[in-house]
Design a protein around this motif. Structure first.
Motif, PDB file in Angstrom:
ATOM      1  N   GLY A 242      -8.847 -10.789   6.673  1.00  0.00           N
ATOM      2  CA  GLY A 242      -9.322 -10.109   7.767  1.00  0.00           C
ATOM      3  C   GLY A 242     -10.888 -10.304   7.673  1.00  0.00           C
ATOM      4  O   GLY A 242     -11.538 -10.690   6.784  1.00  0.00           O
ATOM      5  N   PRO A 243     -11.477 -10.023   8.827  1.00  0.00           N
ATOM      6  CA  PRO A 243     -12.911 -10.116   8.866  1.00  0.00           C
ATOM      7  C   PRO A 243     -13.744  -9.127   7.858  1.00  0.00           C
ATOM      8  O   PRO A 243     -14.954  -9.418   7.763  1.00  0.00           O
ATOM      9  N   ARG A 244     -13.119  -7.803   7.720  1.00  0.00           N
ATOM     10  CA  ARG A 244     -13.877  -7.047   6.892  1.00  0.00           C
ATOM     11  C   ARG A 244     -13.215  -6.855   5.551  1.00  0.00           C
ATOM     12  O   ARG A 244     -13.545  -5.965   4.718  1.00  0.00           O
ATOM     13  N   ASP A 245     -12.542  -7.776   4.951  1.00  0.00           N
ATOM     14  CA  ASP A 245     -11.980  -8.063   3.621  1.00  0.00           C
ATOM     15  C   ASP A 245     -11.079  -6.644   3.230  1.00  0.00           C
ATOM     16  O   ASP A 245     -11.046  -6.402   1.998  1.00  0.00           O
ATOM     17  N   ARG A 246     -10.617  -6.177   4.227  1.00  0.00           N
ATOM     18  CA  ARG A 246      -9.401  -5.023   4.021  1.00  0.00           C
ATOM     19  C   ARG A 246      -8.110  -5.442   4.364  1.00  0.00           C
ATOM     20  O   ARG A 246      -7.287  -4.359   4.670  1.00  0.00           O
ATOM     21  N   ALA A 247      -7.677  -6.699   4.679  1.00  0.00           N
ATOM     22  CA  ALA A 247      -6.526  -7.008   5.112  1.00  0.00           C
ATOM     23  C   ALA A 247      -5.423  -6.603   4.038  1.00  0.00           C
ATOM     24  O   ALA A 247      -5.464  -6.932   2.855  1.00  0.00           O
ATOM     25  N   GLY A 248      -4.252  -6.084   4.276  1.00  0.00           N
ATOM     26  CA  GLY A 248      -3.146  -5.729   3.411  1.00  0.00           C
ATOM     27  C   GLY A 248      -3.229  -4.418   2.768  1.00  0.00           C
ATOM     28  O   GLY A 248      -2.551  -4.104   1.935  1.00  0.00           O
ATOM     29  N   GLU A 249      -4.567  -3.553   3.006  1.00  0.00           N
ATOM     30  CA  GLU A 249      -4.537  -2.270   2.280  1.00  0.00           C
ATOM     31  C   GLU A 249      -3.578  -1.278   3.342  1.00  0.00           C
ATOM     32  O   GLU A 249      -3.946  -0.390   3.719  1.00  0.00           O
ATOM     33  N   ILE A 250      -2.175  -1.468   2.772  1.00  0.00           N
ATOM     34  CA  ILE A 250      -1.285  -0.514   3.347  1.00  0.00           C
ATOM     35  C   ILE A 250      -0.714   0.471   2.591  1.00  0.00           C
ATOM     36  O   ILE A 250       0.175   1.410   3.093  1.00  0.00           O
ATOM     37  N   GLY A 251      -1.249   0.778   1.375  1.00  0.00           N
ATOM     38  CA  GLY A 251      -0.659   1.639   0.443  1.00  0.00           C
ATOM     39  C   GLY A 251      -0.790   3.028   0.988  1.00  0.00           C
ATOM     40  O   GLY A 251       0.011   3.720   0.477  1.00  0.00           O
ATOM     41  N   HIS A 252      -1.831   3.247   1.694  1.00  0.00           N
ATOM     42  CA  HIS A 252      -2.144   4.854   1.910  1.00  0.00           C
ATOM     43  C   HIS A 252      -1.910   4.918   3.456  1.00  0.00           C
ATOM     44  O   HIS A 252      -2.617   5.745   4.093  1.00  0.00           O
ATOM     45  N   VAL A 253      -1.286   4.247   3.884  1.00  0.00           N
ATOM     46  CA  VAL A 253      -0.579   4.290   5.644  1.00  0.00           C
ATOM     47  C   VAL A 253       0.221   5.498   5.584  1.00  0.00           C
ATOM     48  O   VAL A 253       1.280   5.314   4.889  1.00  0.00           O
ATOM     49  N   GLN A 254       0.429   6.295   6.376  1.00  0.00           N
ATOM     50  CA  GLN A 254       1.483   7.358   6.274  1.00  0.00           C
ATOM     51  C   GLN A 254       2.636   6.862   7.056  1.00  0.00           C
ATOM     52  O   GLN A 254       2.648   6.171   8.193  1.00  0.00           O
ATOM     53  N   VAL A 255       3.742   6.803   6.197  1.00  0.00           N
ATOM     54  CA  VAL A 255       4.951   6.393   6.676  1.00  0.00           C
ATOM     55  C   VAL A 255       6.291   7.254   6.536  1.00  0.00           C
ATOM     56  O   VAL A 255       7.336   7.288   7.184  1.00  0.00           O
TER      57      VAL A 255
ATOM     58  N   GLY B 209      -4.453  12.328  -2.249  1.00  0.00           N
ATOM     59  CA  GLY B 209      -4.796  13.682  -1.779  1.00  0.00           C
ATOM     60  C   GLY B 209      -4.005  13.795  -0.450  1.00  0.00           C
ATOM     61  O   GLY B 209      -3.810  15.041   0.219  1.00  0.00           O
ATOM     62  N   ARG B 210      -3.468  12.843   0.533  1.00  0.00           N
ATOM     63  CA  ARG B 210      -2.789  13.093   1.519  1.00  0.00           C
ATOM     64  C   ARG B 210      -1.426  13.148   1.348  1.00  0.00           C
ATOM     65  O   ARG B 210      -0.887  13.016   0.267  1.00  0.00           O
ATOM     66  N   TYR B 211      -0.672  13.255   2.508  1.00  0.00           N
ATOM     67  CA  TYR B 211       1.079  13.412   2.339  1.00  0.00           C
ATOM     68  C   TYR B 211       1.494  12.139   3.058  1.00  0.00           C
ATOM     69  O   TYR B 211       1.204  11.655   4.085  1.00  0.00           O
ATOM     70  N   GLY B 212       2.572  11.539   2.637  1.00  0.00           N
ATOM     71  CA  GLY B 212       3.520  10.841   3.358  1.00  0.00           C
ATOM     72  C   GLY B 212       3.037   9.349   3.060  1.00  0.00           C
ATOM     73  O   GLY B 212       3.604   8.434   3.903  1.00  0.00           O
TER      74      GLY B 212
END
Length: 386
Positions: free
Chosen positions: A228-241, A253-256
């Protein structure tokens, strides 16, 4: 280096491009390629091809071998990759340990070292290990590459939760010890590069997901990394699912978050580390309630379904320590993916190729940066077998 920027010198740029083409042909046909074969494949004159090979030999990138089979005239001399001189230093940096390897130009590891550390001792021990390698092999080093968890622009560690680093100019620090260029690469990107490197052909979008203490992803298109253009492609670990009663607190510190359900730590407990071998992981998994794996597989499948639909991915590959859980976990993921969402296509899911050694991805990344060439899958399989 053959991949230097010669934008201001057209003649030098053309020469370097031709050198890369010739070298790639030797890499693809090491031990069988000839000067005449290079001339035919590139459309260059025999004299130009011979001149290119002479420069590659002088640079200790190519070496002459046995004579090729006769085709009716004088037998040609075969060309091979020169594995006796240049070395690529590969560093795999993890939260509790690092693996350092010296990789020859044929893809084989000629030396490996492992250091263990705490958060407090890590920087000093890595520096000492790199300084020792520089003292022993500095005259042979071509380039160095370091893979690590977290985001990087190739020069600095922008953020690594696992390592506790933020805006660390790691490449510059290592270059002061090694006196060769140093490149940084995200660990999941390196795994995705390794997976593509082990295949003869790779077409379309591929989603690569690493599952260990953390979870990250990378996307390749036709075998090439699609950052990605901001060097953050693939940072999915802390997406809420996960939501509501399903959501557990994550280390952020977040949930889910996806990591709170599907990371190896979430499924196997805090005793898990990325440095564990498969046998230890299997023993840990034997004492875990099946419901925990089912929950982890379900959260992962939700994520895969959405990303694969956005990409129209040709396949999804899962790598990292999670492979030690074997087919039972993979079947749980596939079962949760096995429904027809209107307008989407089912996507195959498999584990990553177990044939690649841990240094393959970052070594290939560094090799391409330095020389503009790639190893063939056969070269990598041969190298990993030794």
């Amino acid at each position: 280096m053959l991949n230097s920027d010669d934008a201001l010198d057209t003649q030098a740029s053309v020469r370097r491009a031709n050198l890369r083409r010739a070298l790639q042909l030797v890499f693809r046909g090491s031990g069988a390629q000839t000067r005449a074969g290079i001339a035919r494949a590139t459309g260059l004159t025999a004299a130009t091809a011979s001149s290119l090979v002479a420069e590659l030999i002088e640079s200790r990138l190519v070496v002459e071998g046995a004579q090729a089979a006769s085709t009716g005239g004088k037998r040609a001399t075969t060309l091979s990759v020169d594995a006796a001189h240049h070395l690529i230093l590969v560093m795999v940096i993890r939260p509790t340990d690092a693996r350092l390897a010296l990789v020859a130009l044929d893809g084989s590891e000629v030396d490996t070292r492992r250091i263990e550390y705490t958060a407090e001792s890590r920087d000093d021990l890595i520096r000492d290990a790199v300084a020792q390698i520089a003292a022993e092999h500095g005259d042979r080093l071509l380039i160095a590459g370091a893979q690590l968890p977290g985001t990087t622009d190739g020069r600095s560690v922008l953020e690594s939760v696992q390592l506790g680093w933020s805006d660390v100019p790691l490449a510059e620090r290592l270059e002061s010890l090694l006196d060769v260029p140093v490149l940084l690469v995200n660990d999941v990107d390196a795994e995705a590069i390794a997976e593509a490197a082990m295949e003869d052909e790779a077409s379309g979008y591929r989603l690569f997901i690493h599952i260990g203490v953390g979870i990250g992803a990378a996307v390749t298109l036709d075998g090439e990394l699609a950052p990605g253009p901001r060097d953050r492609a693939g940072e999915i670990g802390h997406v809420q699912v996960e939501f509501g009663d399903e959501a557990r607190q994550c280390r952020c510190g977040r949930y889910g978050c996806l990591e709170s359900a599907s990371s190896m730590t979430a499924m196997l407990g805090d005793d898990f580390t990325d440095a564990m071998d498969d046998g230890v992981i299997t023993a840990l998994a034997a004492g875990v309630d099946e419901h925990v794996f089912a929950e982890g597989a379900r959260a992962l499948a939700r994520t895969i379904k959405l990303i694969a639909a956005v990409l129209d991915a040709a396949e999804v590959v899962i790598g990292g320590p999670v492979r030690a859980l074997g087919e039972p976990f993979l079947e749980l993921v596939r079962a949760d993916l096995d429904y027809a969402a209107t307008g989407t296509a089912r996507v195959p899911v498999r584990y990553a190729d177990a044939g690649a050694v841990i240094s393959t991805g970052v070594a290939q990344f560094a090799l391409t940066a330095a020389l503009g060439v790639r190893w063939s899958p056969d070269q990598l399989r041969t190298a990993s077998a030794h």
